[in-house]
Design an enzyme around this catalytic site. Structure first.
Site, PDB file in Angstrom:
ATOM      1  N   ASP A  84     -41.772  68.689 -83.190  1.00  0.00           N
ATOM      2  CA  ASP A  84     -42.378  70.022 -83.208  1.00  0.00           C
ATOM      3  C   ASP A  84     -41.647  70.957 -82.257  1.00  0.00           C
ATOM      4  OD1 ASP A  84     -43.981  72.216 -83.383  1.00  0.00           O
ATOM      5  OD2 ASP A  84     -45.869  71.163 -83.047  1.00  0.00           O
ATOM      6  N   ASP A 282     -39.599  76.926 -86.644  1.00  0.00           N
ATOM      7  CA  ASP A 282     -40.602  75.957 -86.219  1.00  0.00           C
ATOM      8  C   ASP A 282     -40.596  74.732 -87.127  1.00  0.00           C
ATOM      9  OD1 ASP A 282     -42.780  74.629 -85.198  1.00  0.00           O
ATOM     10  OD2 ASP A 282     -44.256  76.130 -85.756  1.00  0.00           O
TER      11      ASP A 282
END
Length: 429
Positions: A84, A282
């Site tokens: 992440d 992201d």
């Protein structure tokens, strides 16, 4: 142990403020000849456990995550963690009674970070046993609570890193059946790359769910890599309430459909006086989100160009994952969208992220209308979530080599077959 989700876009990250004193300097920088290469896999998520939903939590769903396996502790425990780049503090589920967790009592190098540490004294509350508390919340309604801990991560050289040792969690979304934690990779002081002094990393996400991609920590100097087009990281010097200064923020300059630039005002694509409107790369978010005016322009043009190719669903109340309302009926026997659908491209300074084919439309599992399946455009309306940013999700990063070069302040993109790239790096991945 409760499930957790992977849409990063953090809306609350309590008690993780910047501190250069949080841990003793026990690690050295990963050098070019110490690059670590790890397999990266896309994982289909399972339905969430039947947990009660807190009244203040937002439903925001997704069904694919990216996972990487690392070894943590002494002796090493193999753990699968969600990659992440939109989150800071890494965390692991800690539950000695469950096989599907990290077992801190089995690691001789594990320790809780005490309240006497500068981080706790400055920013973190302590529990009655004088340990630092960690509480995290994400835009999909997921939340995790536990204690701040530290242990060895087995990289080319052993690295001590702090992480959240999580004992309770909630998820409104699906859960990854293999992952027991999250690897926070943004630029914050408690992120994994900051603590381990990694200044360059890259990954390649395969398009096929059962294929292996690759994560490279450090500079592997791989000769077969494609030419990368770089775009600079976008920074704002002043602290603004809605600008995430530790995210990988780039500048969105425009959106093309079938090669033609959409008539979107530049003012819509840049952060406003509050910082809202930044563009974030992201890996923890599945699809891509556009703020309302840009999304409307893209949806209108896509519908115009696919009239006659795609049949609109025509159900205003059907909004996939709470943000995707441009959906279509496609014969259920088809395994891919029809030919002739125009591509879309996100235009950045020096680079473009081009989205076409199956990355542009996504088949909604379990939804049928007679003999038709439902496919939805993989650009979502950020205003429906709501989030105050443009987000380039990992679905639109498939079959791209994506490099984060922190020393030069840039992100690079280059097309490559990720499954083949991982095989060339290591046949065993």
């Amino acid at each position: 142990m409760g499930s957790f989700a992977t849409a990063s876009i953090p809306i609350l990250a309590f008690f993780l403020l910047s501190s250069s004193h949080c841990l003793e300097k026990k690690t050295n920088k990963i050098s070019k000849n110490q690059a670590m290469i790890l397999p990266l896999r896309t994982q289909q998520l399972s339905p969430p456990l039947p947990l009660s939903r807190p009244s203040n939590k937002l439903f925001f769903h997704h069904n694919i995550s990216l996972t990487v396996s690392l070894s943590v502790g002494t002796p090493p425990q193999n753990v699968s963690m969600v990659l992440d780049t939109g989150s800071e503090l890494s965390w692991l589920l800690c539950n000695s009674s469950s096989d599907h967790s990290f077992h801190p009592l089995s690691s001789s190098s594990f320790s809780f970070v005490p309240c006497s540490s500068p981080t706790c004294q400055s920013y973190l509350p302590c529990d009655p046993s004088s340990r630092c508390q960690v509480s995290l919340s994400y835009a999909d309604g997921s939340s995790s609570d536990g204690l701040l801990a530290a242990d060895l991560f087995l990289l080319p050289a052993h690295k001590v890193a702090a992480f959240g040792c999580i004992t309770t969690s909630f998820s409104s979304s699906a859960s990854d059946p293999t992952a027991i934690g999250l690897l926070g990779m943004n630029q914050g002081p408690l992120s994994f790359i900051t603590q381990t002094s990694i200044r360059r990393f890259s990954y390649c996400i395969p398009a096929a769910a059962d294929a292996a991609g690759v994560l490279v920590l450090g500079d592997a100097n791989l000769v077969f890599l494609p030419h990368l087009n770089y775009t600079p990281l976008f920074e704002i010097s002043l602290p603004l309430p809605y600008f995430d200064r530790v995210a990988y923020s780039v500048q969105l300059e425009g959106i093309r459909v079938a090669g033609e630039l959409l008539p979107i005002p530049k003012s819509v694509l840049v952060p406003d006086h509050t910082g809202a409107g930044q563009t974030i790369v992201d890996s923890g978010t599945q699809f891509t989100f556009l703020l309302g005016p840009a999304y409307s322009a893209l949806k209108t043009e896509f519908l115009r160009r696919t009239k006659g190719l795609l049949k609109e669903l025509g159900e205003p109340d059907f909004v996939y994952q709470g943000a995707f309302d441009a959906c279509f009926l496609v014969p259920a026997w088809r395994s891919a969208p029809p030919d002739g659908i125009p591509s879309a491209a996100l235009v950045l300074p020096g680079a473009e992220v081009v989205v076409g084919g199956e990355r542009l439309l996504y088949r909604v599992a379990g939804e049928r209308r007679g003999g038709d399946a439902i496919w939805c455009l993989t650009f979502g309306n950020a205003d429906l979530v709501p989030i105050e940013a443009y987000v380039i999700g990992h679905h639109h990063q498939q079959d791209l080599w994506v490099e984060y070069d922190l020393d030069r302040g840039r992100v690079g993109f280059g097309p490559v077959r990720c499954e083949l790239a991982s095989q060339r790096i290591s046949p065993g991945l």
